[in-house]
Motif scaffolding. Structure first.
Motif, PDB file in Angstrom:
ATOM      1  N   LYS A  13       0.811  -1.106  -0.648  1.00 60.52           N
ATOM      2  CA  LYS A  13       0.250  -0.034  -0.106  1.00 60.52           C
ATOM      3  C   LYS A  13       0.488   1.297   0.170  1.00 60.52           C
ATOM      4  N   ALA A  14       2.087   0.977   0.586  1.00 60.27           N
ATOM      5  CA  ALA A  14       2.763   2.390   1.125  1.00 60.27           C
ATOM      6  C   ALA A  14       4.157   1.967   1.199  1.00 60.27           C
ATOM      7  N   ILE A  15       5.662   3.050   0.432  1.00 63.02           N
ATOM      8  CA  ILE A  15       6.867   2.267   0.689  1.00 63.02           C
ATOM      9  C   ILE A  15       7.016   4.229   1.069  1.00 63.02           C
ATOM     10  N   ASN A  16       7.232   3.697   2.423  1.00 62.12           N
ATOM     11  CA  ASN A  16       8.299   5.213   3.257  1.00 62.12           C
ATOM     12  C   ASN A  16       9.332   4.798   3.528  1.00 62.12           C
ATOM     13  N   GLN A  17      10.023   6.037   3.393  1.00 61.18           N
ATOM     14  CA  GLN A  17      11.761   5.928   3.536  1.00 61.18           C
ATOM     15  C   GLN A  17      12.130   7.417   4.779  1.00 61.18           C
ATOM     16  N   LEU A  18      12.689   5.926   5.316  1.00 64.56           N
ATOM     17  CA  LEU A  18      12.976   6.368   6.944  1.00 64.56           C
ATOM     18  C   LEU A  18      14.231   6.416   7.852  1.00 64.56           C
ATOM     19  N   GLY A  19      14.641   7.470   7.317  1.00 63.15           N
ATOM     20  CA  GLY A  19      16.232   7.877   7.694  1.00 63.15           C
ATOM     21  C   GLY A  19      17.133   6.678   7.053  1.00 63.15           C
ATOM     22  N   GLY A  20      17.180   5.879   5.954  1.00 61.05           N
ATOM     23  CA  GLY A  20      17.867   4.994   5.079  1.00 61.05           C
ATOM     24  C   GLY A  20      17.326   4.019   4.906  1.00 61.05           C
ATOM     25  N   ASP A  21      16.364   3.533   5.993  1.00 65.75           N
ATOM     26  CA  ASP A  21      15.939   2.250   6.506  1.00 65.75           C
ATOM     27  C   ASP A  21      13.951   2.850   5.469  1.00 65.75           C
ATOM     28  N   ILE A  22      13.285   1.808   5.304  1.00 68.34           N
ATOM     29  CA  ILE A  22      12.421   1.479   4.892  1.00 68.34           C
ATOM     30  C   ILE A  22      11.067   1.280   5.159  1.00 68.34           C
ATOM     31  N   GLU A  23       9.811   2.002   5.234  1.00 68.04           N
ATOM     32  CA  GLU A  23       8.460   1.208   6.288  1.00 68.04           C
ATOM     33  C   GLU A  23       7.000   0.845   5.289  1.00 68.04           C
ATOM     34  N   LEU A  24       7.200  -0.214   5.174  1.00 70.81           N
ATOM     35  CA  LEU A  24       6.111  -0.637   3.949  1.00 70.81           C
ATOM     36  C   LEU A  24       4.711  -0.611   5.217  1.00 70.81           C
ATOM     37  N   ILE A  25       3.989  -0.318   4.526  1.00 76.81           N
ATOM     38  CA  ILE A  25       2.172  -1.073   4.596  1.00 76.81           C
ATOM     39  C   ILE A  25       2.161  -1.577   3.878  1.00 76.81           C
ATOM     40  N   ILE A  26       1.168  -2.645   4.448  1.00 72.07           N
ATOM     41  CA  ILE A  26       0.635  -3.670   3.525  1.00 72.07           C
ATOM     42  C   ILE A  26      -0.589  -4.603   3.113  1.00 72.07           C
ATOM     43  N   HIS A  27      -1.079  -4.171   2.718  1.00 68.65           N
ATOM     44  CA  HIS A  27      -2.988  -4.035   3.041  1.00 68.65           C
ATOM     45  C   HIS A  27      -2.860  -6.332   2.077  1.00 68.65           C
ATOM     46  N   ALA A  28      -4.034  -6.234   3.207  1.00 75.99           N
ATOM     47  CA  ALA A  28      -4.107  -8.011   3.510  1.00 75.99           C
ATOM     48  C   ALA A  28      -5.845  -7.942   3.710  1.00 75.99           C
TER      49      ALA A  28
END
Length: 221
Positions: A13-28
């Motif tokens: 659903k979304a890929i957010n850049q977080l200071g070199g890492d990333i956050e994934l939001i997954i719709h399931a």
């Protein structure tokens, strides 16, 4: 730990850049969230990722730079369909094989062909992983526990047949095309066997396991 039997698929659903890492939001929407809590592990295309938030039919995970560097996740895009499996319970029916969710490398799909009702697929995997494979052995591809029909060591190819049920329950129809990158996890037992033989012999046995070596190490056949 996981079994490699995919429960359902989800969509990025979304890929957010977080200071070199990333956050994934997954719709399931088809995943049972009744027993999912913060800190639980969900294998996403075979990558063990920790749930950091849950909201209705979505959840989010943090992805480290190590995971990005060792898997095909760095190529994921919003809208991609991924395979999902929650961590196994002690009472889970063990339908696949032991899967840790720790990706060993990235493979490339080289050939796809119809084989009656199944689909025949050849995947090129890193050369250093080939000695962990065997004809009729187990391998995890994008989190799916699969049996190798045969291997072609000279080409670093693993050959698979995908039955209709597996294709319908996973992201194979969405993502598996010639040239696509897939996450590979080799059989965990093969890794431990290599390590044990190395310890017993005092030499690096990688890629050189023979019947004679197994007998000398105490693994009587």
């Amino acid at each position: 730990m996981f079994t490699g039997i995919i429960e359902t698929t989800g969509k990025i659903k979304a890929i957010n850049q977080l200071g070199g890492d990333i956050e994934l939001i997954i719709h399931a929407p088809d995943l049972d969230f009744s027993d999912v809590k913060l800190g639980d592990s969900i294998a996403s295309n075979g990558i063990c990722l920790t749930v950091v938030s849950v909201a209705k039919d979505m959840y989010s995970v943090d992805v480290s730079r190590e995971t990005l560097s060792k898997s095909a996740l760095k190529n994921w895009r919003v809208g991609d369909v991924i395979n999902l499996e929650k961590a196994m319970l002690p009472t889970t029916r063990f339908g696949g094989h032991i899967v840790a969710g720790h990706v060993d490398g990235v493979g490339v799909i080289k050939h796809i062909a119809k084989d009656a009702r199944s689909v025949y697929i050849e995947i090129e995997i890193p050369a250093e992983l080939m000695h962990y494979t065997a004809d009729k052995g187990s391998i995890t591809v994008d989190g799916i526990s699969l049996t190798t029909n045969m291997i072609k060591p000279e080409q670093n190819l693993v050959c698979l047949n995908i039955i209709p049920h597996t294709a319908e329950r996973t992201n194979i129809a969405y993502h598996w095309t010639v040239g696509a990158l897939v996450n590979i996890e080799v059989d965990l037992l093969a890794r431990y066997l290599e390590r044990l033989l190395h310890k017993k012999s005092g030499k690096n046995t990688a890629g050189n396991i023979t019947e004679e070596m197994l007998n000398k190490a105490g693994f009587y056949l």
